[in-house]
Design a protein around this motif. Structure first.
Motif, PDB file in Angstrom:
ATOM      1  N   UNK A  17       0.814  -1.213   0.000  1.00 29.80           N
ATOM      2  CA  UNK A  17       0.000   0.000   0.000  1.00 29.80           C
ATOM      3  C   UNK A  17       0.846   1.261   0.000  1.00 29.80           C
ATOM      4  N   UNK A  18       1.867   1.293   0.840  1.00 26.31           N
ATOM      5  CA  UNK A  18       2.727   2.480   0.900  1.00 26.31           C
ATOM      6  C   UNK A  18       3.492   2.689  -0.405  1.00 26.31           C
ATOM      7  N   UNK A  76     -12.138  -8.169   1.937  1.00 28.42           N
ATOM      8  CA  UNK A  76     -10.689  -8.059   1.731  1.00 28.42           C
ATOM      9  C   UNK A  76     -10.261  -8.810   0.478  1.00 28.42           C
ATOM     10  N   UNK A  77     -10.891  -9.933   0.198  1.00 28.14           N
ATOM     11  CA  UNK A  77     -10.522 -10.717  -0.986  1.00 28.14           C
ATOM     12  C   UNK A  77     -10.975 -10.056  -2.285  1.00 28.14           C
ATOM     13  N   UNK A  78     -11.991  -9.210  -2.227  1.00 35.05           N
ATOM     14  CA  UNK A  78     -12.483  -8.536  -3.439  1.00 35.05           C
ATOM     15  C   UNK A  78     -11.700  -7.264  -3.770  1.00 35.05           C
ATOM     16  N   UNK A  98      -5.196   4.403  -5.691  1.00 36.68           N
ATOM     17  CA  UNK A  98      -6.335   3.593  -5.260  1.00 36.68           C
ATOM     18  C   UNK A  98      -5.876   2.172  -4.909  1.00 36.68           C
ATOM     19  N   UNK A  99      -4.949   1.611  -5.699  1.00 31.17           N
ATOM     20  CA  UNK A  99      -4.401   0.295  -5.360  1.00 31.17           C
ATOM     21  C   UNK A  99      -3.767   0.321  -3.980  1.00 31.17           C
ATOM     22  N   UNK A 100      -3.037   1.387  -3.692  1.00 30.89           N
ATOM     23  CA  UNK A 100      -2.386   1.503  -2.388  1.00 30.89           C
ATOM     24  C   UNK A 100      -3.382   1.609  -1.256  1.00 30.89           C
ATOM     25  N   UNK A 104      -3.942  -0.959   1.924  1.00 29.34           N
ATOM     26  CA  UNK A 104      -3.957  -0.533   3.329  1.00 29.34           C
ATOM     27  C   UNK A 104      -5.268  -0.922   4.007  1.00 29.34           C
ATOM     28  N   UNK A 105      -6.383  -0.831   3.272  1.00 31.36           N
ATOM     29  CA  UNK A 105      -7.678  -1.271   3.825  1.00 31.36           C
ATOM     30  C   UNK A 105      -7.652  -2.768   4.113  1.00 31.36           C
TER      31      UNK A 105
END
Length: 122
Positions: A17-18, A76-78, A98-100, A104-105
């Motif tokens: 994420x970072x 989380x898997x989606x 958005x990928x990051x 993080x989510x």
């Protein structure tokens, strides 16, 4: 759930994420590294699904709400495939951000799943 596996998942998700957020903010488009990091997160989540299905039969039932646990796990898997798909389709720096954020989510959800499985009292 095994604590080291959970910490590995959280660590991979936070690192991915970072990297993606920083890459997006400095203007980089999605790279193979950022998309690959999301793929690794997804593989770890699939392993966690298998563990969660087998663990109750091995004498390790969850201590918290199963509905909450599976809601987090499915969500989380989606997220990683959705973030990676958008990044590959759009190829913009904002899709990298958005990928990051998705990664993080996922890290937060994975830690919450660990707490539900091992710490909470039903």
């Amino acid at each position: 759930m095994i604590l080291w596996f959970t910490l590995t998942q959280v660590g991979v998700a936070v690192l991915a994420g970072l990297i993606a957020v920083v890459a997006g903010l400095i203007g980089r488009r999605p790279s193979d590294l950022t998309v690959g990091a999301l793929a690794l997160i997804e593989v770890l989540l699939i392993v966690q699904i298998v563990i969660a299905l087998i663990a109750p039969f091995a004498g390790n039932p969850p201590t918290g709400s199963l509905l909450e646990f599976w809601t987090y796990l499915v969500s989380a898997a989606l997220l990683p495939p959705a973030g990676a798909a958008w990044a590959l389709i759009e190829r913009s720096r904002w899709s990298t951000v958005v990928m990051g954020v998705a990664a993080l989510a996922v890290a937060v959800m994975v830690w919450r799943m660990h707490v539900i499985w091992t710490v909470q009292v039903a």
